[in-house]
Design a protein around this motif. Structure first.
Motif, PDB file in Angstrom:
ATOM      1  N   GLN A 166       0.830  -1.184   0.000  1.00 32.17           N
ATOM      2  CA  GLN A 166       0.000   0.000   0.000  1.00 32.17           C
ATOM      3  C   GLN A 166       0.871   1.243   0.000  1.00 32.17           C
ATOM      4  OE1 GLN A 166      -3.360  -0.228  -0.204  1.00 32.17           O
ATOM      5  NE2 GLN A 166      -3.139  -2.439  -0.289  1.00 32.17           N
TER       6      GLN A 166
ATOM      7  N   SER B  94      10.499  -2.688  -3.864  1.00 34.05           N
ATOM      8  CA  SER B  94      11.539  -3.165  -4.786  1.00 34.05           C
ATOM      9  C   SER B  94      11.753  -2.149  -5.898  1.00 34.05           C
ATOM     10  CB  SER B  94      11.154  -4.521  -5.373  1.00 34.05           C
ATOM     11  OG  SER B  94       9.947  -4.408  -6.117  1.00 34.05           O
ATOM     12  N   ASN B  95      10.676  -1.633  -6.430  1.00 30.86           N
ATOM     13  CA  ASN B  95      10.785  -0.530  -7.365  1.00 30.86           C
ATOM     14  C   ASN B  95       9.449   0.182  -7.432  1.00 30.86           C
ATOM     15  OD1 ASN B  95       9.001  -1.624  -9.297  1.00 30.86           O
ATOM     16  ND2 ASN B  95      10.627  -2.527 -10.496  1.00 30.86           N
TER      17      ASN B  95
ATOM     18  N   GLN C 233       6.839   2.617 -10.133  1.00 26.12           N
ATOM     19  CA  GLN C 233       6.578   3.240 -11.419  1.00 26.12           C
ATOM     20  C   GLN C 233       5.644   4.434 -11.208  1.00 26.12           C
ATOM     21  OE1 GLN C 233       5.135   0.287 -14.218  1.00 26.12           O
ATOM     22  NE2 GLN C 233       6.892  -1.065 -13.877  1.00 26.12           N
TER      23      GLN C 233
ATOM     24  N   PHE D 278      -0.055   9.041 -10.685  1.00 26.41           N
ATOM     25  CA  PHE D 278      -0.108   7.869  -9.814  1.00 26.41           C
ATOM     26  C   PHE D 278       1.288   7.287  -9.631  1.00 26.41           C
ATOM     27  CE2 PHE D 278      -4.627   7.285  -9.522  1.00 26.41           C
ATOM     28  CZ  PHE D 278      -5.152   7.688 -10.743  1.00 26.41           C
TER      29      PHE D 278
ATOM     30  N   ARG E 145       5.816  -2.049  -7.708  1.00 24.68           N
ATOM     31  CA  ARG E 145       5.695  -3.294  -8.460  1.00 24.68           C
ATOM     32  C   ARG E 145       5.804  -4.481  -7.511  1.00 24.68           C
ATOM     33  NH1 ARG E 145      10.031  -6.408 -10.386  1.00 24.68           N
ATOM     34  NH2 ARG E 145       9.343  -8.069 -11.774  1.00 24.68           N
TER      35      ARG E 145
ATOM     36  N   LYS F  11       2.857  -7.189 -11.248  1.00 21.78           N
ATOM     37  CA  LYS F  11       1.643  -6.522 -10.790  1.00 21.78           C
ATOM     38  C   LYS F  11       1.994  -5.169 -10.197  1.00 21.78           C
ATOM     39  CE  LYS F  11       0.416  -9.796  -8.039  1.00 21.78           C
ATOM     40  NZ  LYS F  11      -0.343 -10.515  -6.987  1.00 21.78           N
ATOM     41  N   LEU F  12       1.061  -4.248 -10.298  1.00 23.73           N
ATOM     42  CA  LEU F  12       1.247  -2.928  -9.720  1.00 23.73           C
ATOM     43  C   LEU F  12       0.139  -2.645  -8.715  1.00 23.73           C
ATOM     44  CD1 LEU F  12       2.012  -0.855 -12.946  1.00 23.73           C
ATOM     45  CD2 LEU F  12       3.664  -1.724 -11.272  1.00 23.73           C
TER      46      LEU F  12
ATOM     47  N   PHE G 243      -1.599   0.600  -7.337  1.00 27.53           N
ATOM     48  CA  PHE G 243      -1.670   2.034  -7.583  1.00 27.53           C
ATOM     49  C   PHE G 243      -2.047   2.792  -6.315  1.00 27.53           C
ATOM     50  CE2 PHE G 243      -1.261   2.813 -12.126  1.00 27.53           C
ATOM     51  CZ  PHE G 243      -1.250   1.518 -12.613  1.00 27.53           C
ATOM     52  N   GLY G 244      -1.363   3.929  -6.120  1.00 26.31           N
ATOM     53  CA  GLY G 244      -1.768   4.831  -5.073  1.00 26.31           C
ATOM     54  C   GLY G 244      -3.041   5.558  -5.499  1.00 26.31           C
ATOM     55  N   GLY G 245      -3.568   6.389  -4.601  1.00 27.23           N
ATOM     56  CA  GLY G 245      -4.806   7.096  -4.902  1.00 27.23           C
ATOM     57  C   GLY G 245      -4.641   8.242  -5.886  1.00 27.23           C
TER      58      GLY G 245
ATOM     59  N   TYR H 164      -3.887  -7.556 -17.752  1.00 23.73           N
ATOM     60  CA  TYR H 164      -4.489  -7.168 -16.478  1.00 23.73           C
ATOM     61  C   TYR H 164      -5.856  -6.511 -16.724  1.00 23.73           C
ATOM     62  CZ  TYR H 164       0.593  -6.970 -15.708  1.00 23.73           C
ATOM     63  OH  TYR H 164       1.936  -7.242 -15.695  1.00 23.73           O
TER      64      TYR H 164
ATOM     65  N   TYR I 189      -8.317  -3.821 -14.576  1.00 20.27           N
ATOM     66  CA  TYR I 189      -8.463  -2.929 -13.441  1.00 20.27           C
ATOM     67  C   TYR I 189      -9.846  -2.281 -13.480  1.00 20.27           C
ATOM     68  CZ  TYR I 189      -3.306  -2.790 -13.135  1.00 20.27           C
ATOM     69  OH  TYR I 189      -1.982  -3.105 -13.021  1.00 20.27           O
TER      70      TYR I 189
ATOM     71  N   GLY J 219     -12.541   9.478  -8.929  1.00 22.92           N
ATOM     72  CA  GLY J 219     -11.614  10.111  -8.008  1.00 22.92           C
ATOM     73  C   GLY J 219     -10.677   9.169  -7.291  1.00 22.92           C
ATOM     74  N   MET J 220     -10.581   7.941  -7.764  1.00 20.06           N
ATOM     75  CA  MET J 220      -9.739   6.963  -7.070  1.00 20.06           C
ATOM     76  C   MET J 220      -8.694   6.374  -7.994  1.00 20.06           C
ATOM     77  SD  MET J 220     -12.592   5.011  -4.771  1.00 20.06           S
ATOM     78  CE  MET J 220     -11.329   4.057  -3.922  1.00 20.06           C
ATOM     79  N   GLY J 221      -7.813   5.617  -7.392  1.00 23.39           N
ATOM     80  CA  GLY J 221      -6.800   4.924  -8.170  1.00 23.39           C
ATOM     81  C   GLY J 221      -7.362   3.665  -8.803  1.00 23.39           C
ATOM     82  N   LEU J 222      -6.489   2.923  -9.468  1.00 23.33           N
ATOM     83  CA  LEU J 222      -6.893   1.694 -10.133  1.00 23.33           C
ATOM     84  C   LEU J 222      -6.725   0.512  -9.186  1.00 23.33           C
ATOM     85  CD1 LEU J 222      -5.634   3.703 -12.388  1.00 23.33           C
ATOM     86  CD2 LEU J 222      -5.905   1.722 -13.858  1.00 23.33           C
TER      87      LEU J 222
ATOM     88  N   LEU K 290      -6.740  -3.731  -9.076  1.00 23.76           N
ATOM     89  CA  LEU K 290      -6.562  -4.899  -9.927  1.00 23.76           C
ATOM     90  C   LEU K 290      -7.655  -5.928  -9.663  1.00 23.76           C
ATOM     91  CD1 LEU K 290      -4.684  -6.296 -11.998  1.00 23.76           C
ATOM     92  CD2 LEU K 290      -3.472  -7.296 -10.052  1.00 23.76           C
TER      93      LEU K 290
ATOM     94  N   GLY L  44      15.151  -6.317  -9.887  1.00 21.86           N
ATOM     95  CA  GLY L  44      13.814  -5.833  -9.546  1.00 21.86           C
ATOM     96  C   GLY L  44      13.184  -4.920 -10.570  1.00 21.86           C
TER      97      GLY L  44
ATOM     98  N   GLN M 170       3.346  -0.963 -17.978  1.00 29.10           N
ATOM     99  CA  GLN M 170       2.077  -1.483 -18.445  1.00 29.10           C
ATOM    100  C   GLN M 170       1.480  -0.494 -19.456  1.00 29.10           C
ATOM    101  OE1 GLN M 170      -0.570  -2.732 -15.322  1.00 29.10           O
ATOM    102  NE2 GLN M 170       0.998  -4.015 -14.330  1.00 29.10           N
TER     103      GLN M 170
END
Lengths: 110, 118
Positions: free
Chosen positions: A3, A30-31, A33, A88, A92, A97-98, A100-102, B33, B35, B40-43, B45, B102, B107
């Motif tokens: 999170q 780990s990284n 994006q 955003f 990873r 898989k990602l 995403f923040g808000g 993927y 989503y 107003g929100m993020g994505l 999965l 890493g 995407q």
């Protein structure tokens, strides 16, 4: 998944000014994006940060990964109307898989 | 190249109806993927696939099913639509992460499907 919290949620910027948006995690990443989503559009990949303390620049955008790899930031200089959108950060996980923040929604005042 | 194509772009359903959203990519990507993005929100999965014939659950899989019969296509199904599934649905694809240290792969997203359930 991991999170992350992005602050601020909204950023109103006068055209020509600088601003920074932050992405914070309670765990080591780990990284990470970064993606940009224009209003009504889809997310578009901007950059990936992998190394501790890494700094990458794309014209007026500067991305940084914290030394402890628990936070990241995006700094935009001389904001333009083309910078409008939601930014955003997305750590990873396995399987590419990602999480995403808000997002930080950026509005530019001309 | 078209990249990632989603169909349909818009759809209105009644509660209880079923439908399938189609995602097609022409980049020969292994990973795909689905989503959902609420206002107003993020994505978040829903499901993902790491290769043809394989699928896995994401963060919010309940009420959805997926299939990946062909490498280039990833289908998202709603068996019995509910108003809580009103959202914008994005499909994305990426290549395999082959490098060490890493580093992942970006995407690539489709334009989205705006789904309203009444």
């Amino acid at each position: 998944g991991q999170q992350v919290m992005q602050i601020p949620q909204y950023q109103h910027v006068q055209e020509g000014e600088d601003f920074t948006t932050y992405c914070n995690s309670s765990t080591t990443l780990s990284n990470i994006q970064w993606y940009k989503q224009r209003p009504g559009g889809h997310p578009v990949f901007l950059i990936q940060l992998v190394k501790s303390g890494e700094v990458k620049k794309q014209k007026r955008l500067t991305f940084q990964f914290g030394e402890a790899k628990k936070n990241s930031s995006l700094h935009i200089t001389a904001t333009q109307t083309t910078d409008v959108g939601t930014y955003f950060c997305a750590p990873r996980a396995a399987g590419n898989k990602l999480t995403f923040g808000g997002g930080t929604r950026v509005l530019v005042k001309p | 190249n078209a990249g990632v194509t989603q169909t349909p772009k818009f759809r209105v359903l009644k509660t209880g109806q079923s439908m399938t959203l189609l995602c097609a990519q022409d980049m020969n990507h292994e990973y795909m993927y689905w989503y959902r993005q609420d206002p107003g929100m993020g994505l978040r999965l829903i499901h993902y696939s790491v290769g043809e014939g394989t699928t896995a659950k994401g963060e919010v899989p309940d009420g959805y099913n997926v299939s990946r019969l062909k490498k280039q296509n990833f289908l998202l199904g709603l068996e019995s639509a509910a108003p809580s599934q009103t959202s914008v649905y994005f499909c994305a694809s990426s290549s395999i992460s082959t490098s060490l240290g890493g580093k992942g792969q970006p995407q690539h997203f489709g334009d989205g499907t705006r789904l309203s359930i009444l």
